[in-house]
Motif scaffolding. Structure first.
Motif, PDB file in Angstrom:
ATOM      1  N   ASP A  59      10.124 -74.513 117.948  1.00 32.66           N
ATOM      2  CA  ASP A  59      10.418 -73.131 118.357  1.00 32.66           C
ATOM      3  C   ASP A  59      11.237 -73.055 119.644  1.00 32.66           C
ATOM      4  O   ASP A  59      11.853 -72.028 119.914  1.00 32.66           O
ATOM      5  CB  ASP A  59       9.108 -72.360 118.551  1.00 32.66           C
ATOM      6  CG  ASP A  59       8.247 -72.369 117.295  1.00 32.66           C
ATOM      7  OD1 ASP A  59       8.833 -72.456 116.190  1.00 32.66           O
ATOM      8  OD2 ASP A  59       7.007 -72.302 117.412  1.00 32.66           O
ATOM      9  N   GLU A  60      11.247 -74.099 120.438  1.00 30.99           N
ATOM     10  CA  GLU A  60      11.909 -74.059 121.749  1.00 30.99           C
ATOM     11  C   GLU A  60      13.369 -74.507 121.722  1.00 30.99           C
ATOM     12  O   GLU A  60      14.089 -74.270 122.691  1.00 30.99           O
ATOM     13  CB  GLU A  60      11.166 -74.969 122.730  1.00 30.99           C
ATOM     14  CG  GLU A  60       9.740 -74.581 122.983  1.00 30.99           C
ATOM     15  CD  GLU A  60       9.009 -75.602 123.839  1.00 30.99           C
ATOM     16  OE1 GLU A  60       8.015 -75.211 124.445  1.00 30.99           O
ATOM     17  OE2 GLU A  60       9.444 -76.774 123.891  1.00 30.99           O
ATOM     18  N   TYR A  84      10.666 -81.313 123.095  1.00 32.35           N
ATOM     19  CA  TYR A  84      10.584 -79.881 122.804  1.00 32.35           C
ATOM     20  C   TYR A  84       9.816 -79.681 121.505  1.00 32.35           C
ATOM     21  O   TYR A  84       9.717 -80.578 120.673  1.00 32.35           O
ATOM     22  CB  TYR A  84      11.978 -79.260 122.645  1.00 32.35           C
ATOM     23  CG  TYR A  84      12.817 -79.276 123.893  1.00 32.35           C
ATOM     24  CD1 TYR A  84      12.708 -78.278 124.847  1.00 32.35           C
ATOM     25  CD2 TYR A  84      13.736 -80.292 124.117  1.00 32.35           C
ATOM     26  CE1 TYR A  84      13.486 -78.288 125.988  1.00 32.35           C
ATOM     27  CE2 TYR A  84      14.522 -80.315 125.255  1.00 32.35           C
ATOM     28  CZ  TYR A  84      14.394 -79.304 126.186  1.00 32.35           C
ATOM     29  OH  TYR A  84      15.161 -79.320 127.313  1.00 32.35           O
ATOM     30  N   ASP A  85       9.317 -78.454 121.304  1.00 24.74           N
ATOM     31  CA  ASP A  85       8.769 -78.046 120.016  1.00 24.74           C
ATOM     32  C   ASP A  85       9.898 -77.438 119.194  1.00 24.74           C
ATOM     33  O   ASP A  85      10.960 -77.105 119.719  1.00 24.74           O
ATOM     34  CB  ASP A  85       7.654 -77.003 120.205  1.00 24.74           C
ATOM     35  CG  ASP A  85       6.391 -77.614 120.797  1.00 24.74           C
ATOM     36  OD1 ASP A  85       6.167 -78.820 120.564  1.00 24.74           O
ATOM     37  OD2 ASP A  85       5.647 -76.877 121.470  1.00 24.74           O
TER      38      ASP A  85
END
Length: 132
Positions: free
Chosen positions: A81-82, A78-79
């Motif tokens: 922000d996610e 994941y990033d």
């Protein structure tokens, strides 16, 4: 008058009632499903340093950060922000959730710090471990 022999049996008498056995099997199945514990892994296995002392701690949320600054939770990258909605759903499942962030030695400090700050904002007790 025709007499029936005692040895001769009707087809109706030879049936076995399987319902009680199936009930027991389903009850056992439900018991084992309800009591089972599923192990969650972050998806990567970074190399860990050896410790002189260790404390027993079992976090319910495991987060891994690799050298490419990817955040791994439940074997998926994941990033930054996610991951907030994902962490919030994990916290909803277990309000007393504790977390650990396993970071690779080549991971950027800013990525690890942003994940740790998000955990603090959500009120989750977090420890950070780095791998040499």
């Amino acid at each position: 008058m025709a007499r029936r022999s005692r040895i001769q049996m009707d087809d109706e008498d030879t049936e076995l009632n399987m319902t009680p056995m199936l009930d027991v099997v389903f009850i056992l199945l439900i018991f084992f499903i309800v009591t089972s514990v599923f192990v969650k892994t972050p998806g990567i296995d970074p190399t860990k340093p050896t410790a002189v002392t260790s404390a027993e701690w079992k976090p319910s949320i495991l987060i891994g950060v690799n050298a490419a600054n990817e955040i791994w939770i439940d074997k998926r990258p994941y990033d930054v922000d996610e991951i907030r909605p994902l962490i919030m759903s994990m916290q909803a499942e277990n309000p007393k959730a504790e977390a650990i962030i396993n970071a690779d030695k080549d991971a950027e400090v800013g990525v690890v710090m942003s994940v740790q700050e998000m955990m603090q904002d959500l009120g989750i007790v977090t420890r950070v471990g780095t791998n040499q």
